[in-house]
Design an enzyme around this catalytic site. Structure first.
Site, short mmCIF file in Angstrom:
data_model
loop_
_atom_site.label_atom_id
_atom_site.label_comp_id
_atom_site.label_asym_id
_atom_site.label_seq_id
_atom_site.Cartn_x
_atom_site.Cartn_y
_atom_site.Cartn_z
N GLY A 9 10.82 -6.27 -3.19
CA GLY A 9 9.36 -6.35 -3.20
C GLY A 9 8.78 -6.25 -4.61
N TYR A 10 7.48 -6.12 -4.67
CA TYR A 10 6.77 -6.16 -5.95
C TYR A 10 7.22 -5.05 -6.91
CZ TYR A 10 2.70 -5.61 -9.09
OH TYR A 10 1.88 -5.46 -10.17
N ASN A 34 8.32 -8.68 3.56
CA ASN A 34 7.26 -9.00 2.58
C ASN A 34 7.91 -9.28 1.22
OD1 ASN A 34 4.55 -9.40 1.83
ND2 ASN A 34 4.42 -7.33 0.99
N ASP A 57 17.21 -3.51 8.00
CA ASP A 57 15.96 -2.81 8.28
C ASP A 57 16.20 -1.31 8.28
OD1 ASP A 57 13.68 -1.72 9.84
OD2 ASP A 57 13.18 -3.86 10.01
N PHE A 79 11.39 2.43 -1.64
CA PHE A 79 10.15 1.63 -1.71
C PHE A 79 9.78 1.01 -0.36
CE2 PHE A 79 11.80 1.00 -6.14
CZ PHE A 79 10.68 1.44 -6.85
N SER A 123 1.37 7.54 -2.57
CA SER A 123 0.20 6.80 -3.05
C SER A 123 -0.95 7.75 -3.32
CB SER A 123 -0.20 5.80 -1.96
OG SER A 123 -1.49 5.31 -2.20
N ALA A 124 -1.81 7.35 -4.23
CA ALA A 124 -3.03 8.12 -4.49
C ALA A 124 -3.93 8.15 -3.27
CB ALA A 124 -3.78 7.52 -5.67
N TYR A 147 -2.18 3.79 7.32
CA TYR A 147 -1.27 3.62 6.18
C TYR A 147 -1.20 4.92 5.39
CZ TYR A 147 0.20 2.52 1.43
OH TYR A 147 0.83 2.56 0.21
N LYS A 151 1.92 7.82 4.78
CA LYS A 151 2.42 8.37 3.51
C LYS A 151 2.38 9.91 3.53
CE LYS A 151 3.36 4.58 1.35
NZ LYS A 151 4.75 4.22 1.10
N ASN A 196 -5.68 -8.65 -0.52
CA ASN A 196 -6.58 -7.53 -0.23
C ASN A 196 -6.98 -6.83 -1.52
OD1 ASN A 196 -6.29 -7.60 2.67
ND2 ASN A 196 -4.21 -6.80 2.37
P1 NAD Z 1 6.04 -4.75 -1.24
O1 NAD Z 1 5.58 -5.11 0.14
O2 NAD Z 1 6.05 -5.81 -2.28
O3 NAD Z 1 7.52 -4.14 -1.16
C1 NAD Z 1 7.98 -3.44 -0.05
C2 NAD Z 1 9.34 -4.00 0.30
O4 NAD Z 1 9.88 -3.31 1.43
C3 NAD Z 1 9.29 -5.49 0.69
O5 NAD Z 1 10.27 -6.18 -0.05
C4 NAD Z 1 9.59 -5.50 2.17
O6 NAD Z 1 10.24 -6.68 2.58
C5 NAD Z 1 10.43 -4.25 2.32
N1 NAD Z 1 10.36 -3.62 3.66
C6 NAD Z 1 9.27 -3.31 4.38
N2 NAD Z 1 9.62 -2.74 5.54
C7 NAD Z 1 10.98 -2.67 5.55
C8 NAD Z 1 11.92 -2.19 6.49
N3 NAD Z 1 11.54 -1.69 7.67
N4 NAD Z 1 13.23 -2.27 6.19
C9 NAD Z 1 13.64 -2.81 5.00
N5 NAD Z 1 12.78 -3.29 4.08
C10 NAD Z 1 11.46 -3.22 4.36
O7 NAD Z 1 5.18 -3.50 -1.72
P2 NAD Z 1 5.12 -2.79 -3.14
O8 NAD Z 1 3.77 -3.00 -3.68
O9 NAD Z 1 6.30 -3.12 -3.93
O10 NAD Z 1 5.19 -1.27 -2.68
C11 NAD Z 1 6.39 -0.53 -2.65
C12 NAD Z 1 6.10 0.84 -2.08
O11 NAD Z 1 5.11 1.48 -2.87
C13 NAD Z 1 5.57 0.83 -0.65
O12 NAD Z 1 6.12 1.92 0.05
C14 NAD Z 1 4.09 1.04 -0.83
O13 NAD Z 1 3.48 1.65 0.28
C15 NAD Z 1 4.05 1.94 -2.05
N6 NAD Z 1 2.78 1.87 -2.79
C16 NAD Z 1 2.32 0.64 -3.19
C17 NAD Z 1 1.10 0.57 -3.85
C18 NAD Z 1 0.53 -0.77 -4.25
O14 NAD Z 1 -0.68 -0.86 -4.43
N7 NAD Z 1 1.33 -1.81 -4.44
C19 NAD Z 1 0.36 1.73 -4.12
C20 NAD Z 1 0.89 2.95 -3.72
C21 NAD Z 1 2.10 3.01 -3.05
N1 UFG Z 2 -12.33 -4.83 -4.77
C1 UFG Z 2 -13.32 -5.79 -4.81
N2 UFG Z 2 -13.04 -7.03 -4.34
C2 UFG Z 2 -11.83 -7.36 -3.81
C3 UFG Z 2 -10.81 -6.37 -3.75
C4 UFG Z 2 -11.11 -5.11 -4.24
O1 UFG Z 2 -14.42 -5.53 -5.28
O2 UFG Z 2 -11.65 -8.50 -3.36
C5 UFG Z 2 -12.61 -3.50 -5.33
C6 UFG Z 2 -12.49 -2.36 -4.33
O3 UFG Z 2 -13.70 -2.17 -3.67
C7 UFG Z 2 -12.08 -1.20 -5.24
C8 UFG Z 2 -11.26 -1.86 -6.34
O4 UFG Z 2 -11.63 -3.24 -6.33
O5 UFG Z 2 -13.23 -0.64 -5.84
C9 UFG Z 2 -9.76 -1.77 -6.12
O6 UFG Z 2 -9.43 -2.24 -4.82
P1 UFG Z 2 -7.92 -2.49 -4.38
O7 UFG Z 2 -7.95 -3.03 -2.98
O8 UFG Z 2 -7.23 -3.30 -5.40
O9 UFG Z 2 -7.26 -1.05 -4.42
P2 UFG Z 2 -7.64 0.29 -3.65
O10 UFG Z 2 -7.89 1.32 -4.68
O11 UFG Z 2 -8.66 0.07 -2.62
O12 UFG Z 2 -6.28 0.58 -2.86
C10 UFG Z 2 -5.03 0.57 -3.52
C11 UFG Z 2 -3.93 0.15 -2.55
C12 UFG Z 2 -3.78 1.20 -1.48
C13 UFG Z 2 -3.54 2.51 -2.11
C14 UFG Z 2 -4.61 2.84 -3.09
C15 UFG Z 2 -4.32 4.11 -3.82
O13 UFG Z 2 -4.26 -1.07 -1.92
O14 UFG Z 2 -2.68 0.87 -0.69
O15 UFG Z 2 -4.74 1.81 -4.06
O16 UFG Z 2 -3.07 4.03 -4.40
F1 UFG Z 2 -3.49 3.43 -1.15
#
Ligand code: NAD
Ligand code: UFG
Length: 337
Positions: A9-10, A34, A57, A79, A123-124, A147, A151, A196
Site C-alpha cells: 500500500g501507500y 487496495n 489476508d 500497516f 492515527s491522529a 474507522y 484504531k 477523499n
Molecule cells: P493503503 O490502503 O494504501 O495500504 C493498506 C494496505 O493493506 C493495502 O495494500 C491493502 O491492500 C492492505 N490490506 C488491507 N486489508 C488487508 C487484509 N485484510 N489483509 C492483508 N492486507 C490488507 O493505506 P495506507 O495509507 O498505506 O495506510 C496504511 C496504514 O496506516 C493503515 O492501517 C491506515 O489505517 C493507517 N493510517 C493511514 C493514514 C493515511 O491518511 N494514509 C493516516 C493514519 C493511519
Molecule cells: N478537505 C477539503 N476538500 C477535500 C478534502 C479535504 O477541503 O476534497 C479538507 C478537510 O475538510 C480537512 C483537510 O482538507 O480540513 C484535510 O482532509 P483529509 O481528508 O485529507 O484528512 P483528514 O484530516 O480529514 O483525515 C485524515 C485521514 C484519516 C485520519 C486523519 C487523522 O483521512 O483517516 O487524517 O490522521 F484519521
C-alpha cells in the site's frame, strides 16, 4: 526477518524502500484489496532487488500460519487495514472485521510462533476533536466513526496483550496526515475512485482529472477559516518506522508516539503551495463543512524526537513537489496511462 503487512500500500511501499536500504530482511503480506502489483514492482526497481511478497489476508489464519512457518519472522510492522472514514460509517462491520478481527488473528498467530514485537499504524483520529493544539500523546482519546474506533480498539487490544505478557514489544505510531511520494516519482498515493483526502484531490485537479476542488468550510476558527492539518511527507513517516524498528526490541513498555511535523497548514495554504510547486492552477470553490471534520489538528512532535531521535525534515514545498512529480508522471496512478 521483518513482516510488513499491507506493504504493497501507500505508506507500506515507501517504508519498504527504507527498510531494504537499512539492511533489513523483509517479507510483505498483502491481500491487494487496495494495492497494485505495479507498485511492488516499482519498489523492486528502486531498490534493485527482489522482495519476497506473499498474497494473503490477515483475517485468514491458515494464510498466516503458512507465512510464519515459511519465514523466520521476529517483528511485524502492521500497516494492513482499511482507512476510508466515510465507507466505515456505511459499512462498519467490514471495518471491524478487517481491522480489528484481522489484527486479533495476526496477534494470535504471532503469539503461537513466539513473535511478540509489533509496530502498529494508528492515527491522529484517535484524539477525536482535541480541546487544544498541539496534541501530545497523553491527550484524551475518542473516536467519531467506526474507522477511528477500530484504531482505538486495536490500541487497547495491544495494551491489554502487553499487560498479560510483558515480553510483548509494542509501538503504536499515530500518524497525522501523510502526503507526498518517493523522490523518483515512480510510487505514490493512488486512491481508487474520487479521492477523499485533500492532497490527492488537489493533485488530480492540478493535472486536469478533476474540475474543481471543494473546500469543505471556510468558517472554522482558523487562520483563514479553512481546516488546519499536520501534513507529513510519507518518506519522513517511513523514516520514523525505521527508527521505531531500531528500538523495538529494547523498550520495556507500550510506546505511543505521534508522527507529525508539529506544524499545521490550512486548506487554502495547501492549495497555494501546490500551485507554486506545480506551476498549475488548482480551481476551487467553497463548499459546506464535511460532517465529522474538526477545525485544527497538529502534533506535538517532541516525544518522537526524544525517544526515536526522529523528526520530519521535509517541508510543505517538498511535499507538494514530490506529489506533483508522481501525479504528473502517472496521471492515472498505477493504471495504464
Ligand atoms: P493503503 O490502503 O494504501 O495500504 C493498506 C494496505 O493493506 C493495502 O495494500 C491493502 O491492500 C492492505 N490490506 C488491507 N486489508 C488487508 C487484509 N485484510 N489483509 C492483508 N492486507 C490488507 O493505506 P495506507 O495509507 O498505506 O495506510 C496504511 C496504514 O496506516 C493503515 O492501517 C491506515 O489505517 C493507517 N493510517 C493511514 C493514514 C493515511 O491518511 N494514509 C493516516 C493514519 C493511519
Ligand atoms: N478537505 C477539503 N476538500 C477535500 C478534502 C479535504 O477541503 O476534497 C479538507 C478537510 O475538510 C480537512 C483537510 O482538507 O480540513 C484535510 O482532509 P483529509 O481528508 O485529507 O484528512 P483528514 O484530516 O480529514 O483525515 C485524515 C485521514 C484519516 C485520519 C486523519 C487523522 O483521512 O483517516 O487524517 O490522521 F484519521
Amino acid at each position: 526477518m521483518i513482516l510488513v503487512t499491507g506493504g504493497a500500500g501507500y505508506i507500506g511501499s515507501h517504508t519498504v524502500i527504507l527498510l531494504i536500504e537499512a539492511g533489513y530482511d523483509i517479507v510483505i503480506f498483502d491481500n491487494f484489496s487496495n494495492a497494485s502489483l505495479t507498485a511492488h514492482q516499482r519498489v523492486e526497481q528502486i531498490v534493485g532487488e527482489t522482495i519476497p511478497l506473499v498474497k494473503g489476508d490477515i483475517r485468514n489464519k491458515e494464510d498466516l500460519e503458512k507465512l510464519f512457518t515459511d519465514y523466520d519472522i521476529n517483528s511485524v510492522i502492521h500497516f494492513a487495514g482499511l482507512k476510508a472514514v466515510g465507507e466505515s460509517v456505511e459499512q462498519p462491520l467490514k471495518y471491524y472485521d478487517n481491522n480489528v478481527v484481522g489484527t486479533l488473528t495476526l496477534c494470535e498467530v504471532m503469539q503461537a510462533h513466539g513473535c511478540k514485537s509489533i509496530i502498529f499504524s494508528s492515527s491522529a483520529t484517535v484524539y477525536g476533536d482535541p480541546e487544544t493544539t498541539p496534541i501530545t500523546e497523553d491527550f484524551p482519546l475518542s473516536a467519531t466513526n467506526p474507522y477511528g474506533r477500530s484504531k482505538l480498539m486495536i490500541e487497547e487490544i495491544l495494551r491489554d496483550l502487553y499487560v498479560s505478557d510483558p515480553t510483548w514489544q509494542v509501538i503504536l505510531l499515530r500518524y497525522f496526515n501523510p502526503v507526498g511520494a518517493h523522490i523518483s516519482g515512480d510510487i505514490g498515493e493512488d486512491p481508487s475512485g474520487i479521492p477523499n483526502n485533500l492532497m490527492p484531490f488537489i493533485a488530480q485537479t492540478a493535472v486536469g482529472k478533476r474540475e474543481s476542488l471543494s473546500v469543505f468550510g471556510d468558517d472554522y476558527d482558523t487562520i483563514d477559516g479553512t481546516g488546519v492539518r499536520d501534513y507529513i511527507h510519507v518518506m519522513d513517516l517511513a523514516e520514523g518506522h525505521v527508527k521505531a524498528l531500531n528500538i523495538l526490541h529494547t523498550i520495556g513498555k507500550v510506546m505511543t508516539i505521534n508522527l507529525g511535523t508539529g506544524k499545521g497548514y490550512s486548506v487554502l495554504e495547501m492549495i497555494k503551495a501546490f500551485e507554486d510547486a506545480s506551476g498549475k492552477k488548482v480551481p476551487y470553490h467553497i463548499a459546506p463543512r464535511r460532517a465529522g471534520d474538526i477545525a485544527t489538528c497538529y502534533a506535538d512532535a517532541q516525544y518522537a524526537k526524544n525517544v526515536l531521535g526522529w523528526s520530519a525534515t521535509r517541508g510543505i514545498e517538498v511535499m507538494c513537489i514530490d506529489t506533483w512529480r508522481w501525479q504528473s508522471q502517472n496521471p492515472n496512478g498505477y493504471k495504464e496511462n
